[in-house]
Scaffold this motif. Structure first.
Motif, PDB file in Angstrom:
ATOM      1  N   LEU A 107       0.805  -1.215   0.000  1.00  0.00           N
ATOM      2  CA  LEU A 107       0.000   0.000   0.000  1.00  0.00           C
ATOM      3  C   LEU A 107       0.843   1.272   0.000  1.00  0.00           C
ATOM      4  CD1 LEU A 107      -2.705  -1.063   2.626  1.00  0.00           C
ATOM      5  CD2 LEU A 107      -3.019  -0.869   0.152  1.00  0.00           C
ATOM      6  N   THR A 108       2.062   1.178   0.522  1.00  0.00           N
ATOM      7  CA  THR A 108       2.898   2.374   0.647  1.00  0.00           C
ATOM      8  C   THR A 108       3.352   2.880  -0.720  1.00  0.00           C
ATOM      9  OG1 THR A 108       3.730   1.550   2.756  1.00  0.00           O
ATOM     10  CG2 THR A 108       4.946   3.347   1.740  1.00  0.00           C
ATOM     11  N   GLN A 109       3.236   4.183  -0.912  1.00  0.00           N
ATOM     12  CA  GLN A 109       3.777   4.838  -2.109  1.00  0.00           C
ATOM     13  C   GLN A 109       4.947   5.702  -1.633  1.00  0.00           C
ATOM     14  OE1 GLN A 109      -0.504   6.061  -3.207  1.00  0.00           O
ATOM     15  NE2 GLN A 109       0.555   6.113  -5.178  1.00  0.00           N
ATOM     16  N   TRP A 110       6.163   5.182  -1.830  1.00  0.00           N
ATOM     17  CA  TRP A 110       7.348   5.838  -1.299  1.00  0.00           C
ATOM     18  C   TRP A 110       7.672   7.109  -2.073  1.00  0.00           C
ATOM     19  CZ3 TRP A 110       8.296   3.937   3.217  1.00  0.00           C
ATOM     20  CH2 TRP A 110       8.101   2.570   3.471  1.00  0.00           C
ATOM     21  N   ASN A 111       8.099   8.135  -1.334  1.00  0.00           N
ATOM     22  CA  ASN A 111       8.521   9.412  -1.920  1.00  0.00           C
ATOM     23  C   ASN A 111       7.443  10.047  -2.793  1.00  0.00           C
ATOM     24  OD1 ASN A 111      11.343   9.508  -0.929  1.00  0.00           O
ATOM     25  ND2 ASN A 111      11.566   7.646  -2.169  1.00  0.00           N
ATOM     26  N   VAL A 112       6.192   9.837  -2.383  1.00  0.00           N
ATOM     27  CA  VAL A 112       5.059  10.452  -3.068  1.00  0.00           C
ATOM     28  C   VAL A 112       4.399  11.421  -2.091  1.00  0.00           C
ATOM     29  CG1 VAL A 112       2.805  10.049  -4.128  1.00  0.00           C
ATOM     30  CG2 VAL A 112       4.681   8.440  -4.532  1.00  0.00           C
ATOM     31  N   PRO A 113       4.339  12.715  -2.398  1.00  0.00           N
ATOM     32  CA  PRO A 113       3.733  13.672  -1.457  1.00  0.00           C
ATOM     33  C   PRO A 113       2.249  13.390  -1.267  1.00  0.00           C
ATOM     34  CG  PRO A 113       4.147  14.718  -3.576  1.00  0.00           C
ATOM     35  CD  PRO A 113       4.804  13.374  -3.636  1.00  0.00           C
ATOM     36  N   VAL A 114       1.728  13.839  -0.143  1.00  0.00           N
ATOM     37  CA  VAL A 114       0.370  13.487   0.235  1.00  0.00           C
ATOM     38  C   VAL A 114      -0.651  13.933  -0.807  1.00  0.00           C
ATOM     39  CG1 VAL A 114      -0.013  15.582   1.612  1.00  0.00           C
ATOM     40  CG2 VAL A 114      -1.278  13.477   2.160  1.00  0.00           C
ATOM     41  N   TRP A 115      -0.386  15.041  -1.502  1.00  0.00           N
ATOM     42  CA  TRP A 115      -1.363  15.509  -2.487  1.00  0.00           C
ATOM     43  C   TRP A 115      -1.379  14.653  -3.747  1.00  0.00           C
ATOM     44  CZ3 TRP A 115       2.863  18.283  -0.798  1.00  0.00           C
ATOM     45  CH2 TRP A 115       3.909  18.487  -1.697  1.00  0.00           C
ATOM     46  N   GLU A 116      -0.384  13.765  -3.876  1.00  0.00           N
ATOM     47  CA  GLU A 116      -0.381  12.835  -5.009  1.00  0.00           C
ATOM     48  C   GLU A 116      -0.624  11.391  -4.568  1.00  0.00           C
ATOM     49  OE1 GLU A 116       3.304  13.311  -7.088  1.00  0.00           O
ATOM     50  OE2 GLU A 116       2.935  15.407  -7.603  1.00  0.00           O
ATOM     51  N   LEU A 171       4.028  10.108   4.200  1.00  0.00           N
ATOM     52  CA  LEU A 171       3.262  10.642   5.325  1.00  0.00           C
ATOM     53  C   LEU A 171       2.482   9.546   6.017  1.00  0.00           C
ATOM     54  CD1 LEU A 171       1.250  13.885   5.634  1.00  0.00           C
ATOM     55  CD2 LEU A 171       0.047  11.733   5.985  1.00  0.00           C
ATOM     56  N   PHE A 172       1.837   8.678   5.250  1.00  0.00           N
ATOM     57  CA  PHE A 172       1.005   7.637   5.845  1.00  0.00           C
ATOM     58  C   PHE A 172       1.844   6.599   6.582  1.00  0.00           C
ATOM     59  CE2 PHE A 172      -1.697   9.335   2.456  1.00  0.00           C
ATOM     60  CZ  PHE A 172      -2.866   9.587   3.169  1.00  0.00           C
ATOM     61  N   TYR A 173       2.959   6.192   5.979  1.00  0.00           N
ATOM     62  CA  TYR A 173       3.844   5.225   6.637  1.00  0.00           C
ATOM     63  C   TYR A 173       4.434   5.833   7.903  1.00  0.00           C
ATOM     64  CZ  TYR A 173       7.398   1.576   7.136  1.00  0.00           C
ATOM     65  OH  TYR A 173       8.177   0.552   7.613  1.00  0.00           O
TER      66      TYR A 173
END
Length: 303
Positions: A107-116, A171-173
């Motif tokens: 589920l984690t999207q690494w190095n992706v800012p929260v708005w994306e 942010l989520f991780y």
């Protein structure tokens, strides 16, 4: 010697990875271990992986304990409540609770800012990482506090010291893993009057089944992954953090750790256990002193 003979443990999220390793080591120390997860031999979770809770239970029993597999979705309060009713009916006690439910590898999207970042994936990750632990504690701790010296282990990623000064690339991780550390601190306050203990424990860079698959290696040839990722030389097996948990569970003075955030490497220095290869990897010190400073990969002095 079986220091946990007569003790009853619940490892929530024991299908694979740290949870499976912890269940095995608690069994090796003589405990009766309830192992929960969503994947059984007849039904797979969204992970769609081959590891099952039945396999984990068998490994616990092979190690010298008693493994009991129970399919549970820890986001479902009714299922968790039924699990605790079963443990109370069958054992009459709970001595060790390990909150290891995670579910966020895909589920984690690494190095992706929260708005994306995908909100659906991000909030699903938070639910799996945080809500499951709260729901499990809500129903389990009423049984655990009936006897003194109960132990709650919150499995996370990173120590409080490391996470307070480092952004965990999502942010989520970041929220998920930091929240679990804070959860242990909060539970420590609530458990203290009952002479029970809560500790947040982190492995280092752990060679879970998923991590090994990611690098196309096995536990037997894991060092070959250093070709792709040189810093993988500091990695550790799931049994290392498992031995940390077993050491805490067998320590009559475990209350000294109440509310603390500790790593497998730190506890190895205190309790004197090794990983399955005989080494004592100290991943978090390595990350700070070697990887994060841009030095070439070199585990000398760190394992």
């Amino acid at each position: 010697m079986k220091p946990l003979d007569g003790k009853v443990a619940l490892v929530a999220g024991a299908t694979r990875g740290a949870g499976r390793g912890i269940a095995i080591e608690l069994g090796a120390a003589g405990a009766t271990v309830y192992v929960t997860g969503r994947t059984t031999r007849t039904q797979r979770s969204e992970y769609n992986r081959p590891e099952t809770i039945e396999e984990t239970a068998e490994l616990v029993s092979d190690a010298g304990g008693q493994g009991i597999a129970v399919q549970v979705d820890h986001l479902d309060p009714d299922q968790v409540q039924s699990l605790m009713a079963r443990i109370e009916n069958e054992q009459g006690r709970l001595d060790i609770l390990v909150n290891d439910v995670w579910g966020g590898e895909y589920l984690t999207q690494w190095n992706v800012p929260v708005w994306e970042h995908s909100l659906e994936r991000g909030f699903r990750q938070l639910r799996l990482a945080i809500d499951t632990h709260i729901i499990t504690s809500h129903f389990a701790l009423a049984l655990l506090i009936r006897n003194p010296n109960g132990l709650v282990i919150e499995i996370t990623d990173g120590t409080a010291e490391y996470n307070d000064t480092n952004y965990r690339l999502s942010l989520f991780y970041d929220l998920a893993k930091t929240s679990v550390i804070r959860m242990a601190k909060s539970l420590a306050q609530e458990l203290s009057p009952y002479k029970c203990t809560a500790v947040a424990v982190t492995p280092g860079w752990m060679r879970s089944e998923i991590m090994l698959d990611h690098y196309g290696v096995t536990e037997e040839n894991w060092r070959d992954a250093a070709v792709k990722e040189p810093h993988f030389i500091i990695s550790e097996s799931p049994r290392y953090v498992a031995r940390a948990v077993a050491a805490l569970a067998g320590d009559p003075e475990a209350a000294r750790w109440n509310g603390h955030s500790v790593s497998s490497g730190e506890l190895a220095q205190v309790y004197g256990f090794n990983d399955i290869d005989g080494s004592q990897p100290d991943c978090w010190r390595y990350l700070v002193e070697v990887q994060d400073t841009g030095k070439p990969a070199n585990a000398s002095g760190y394992r």
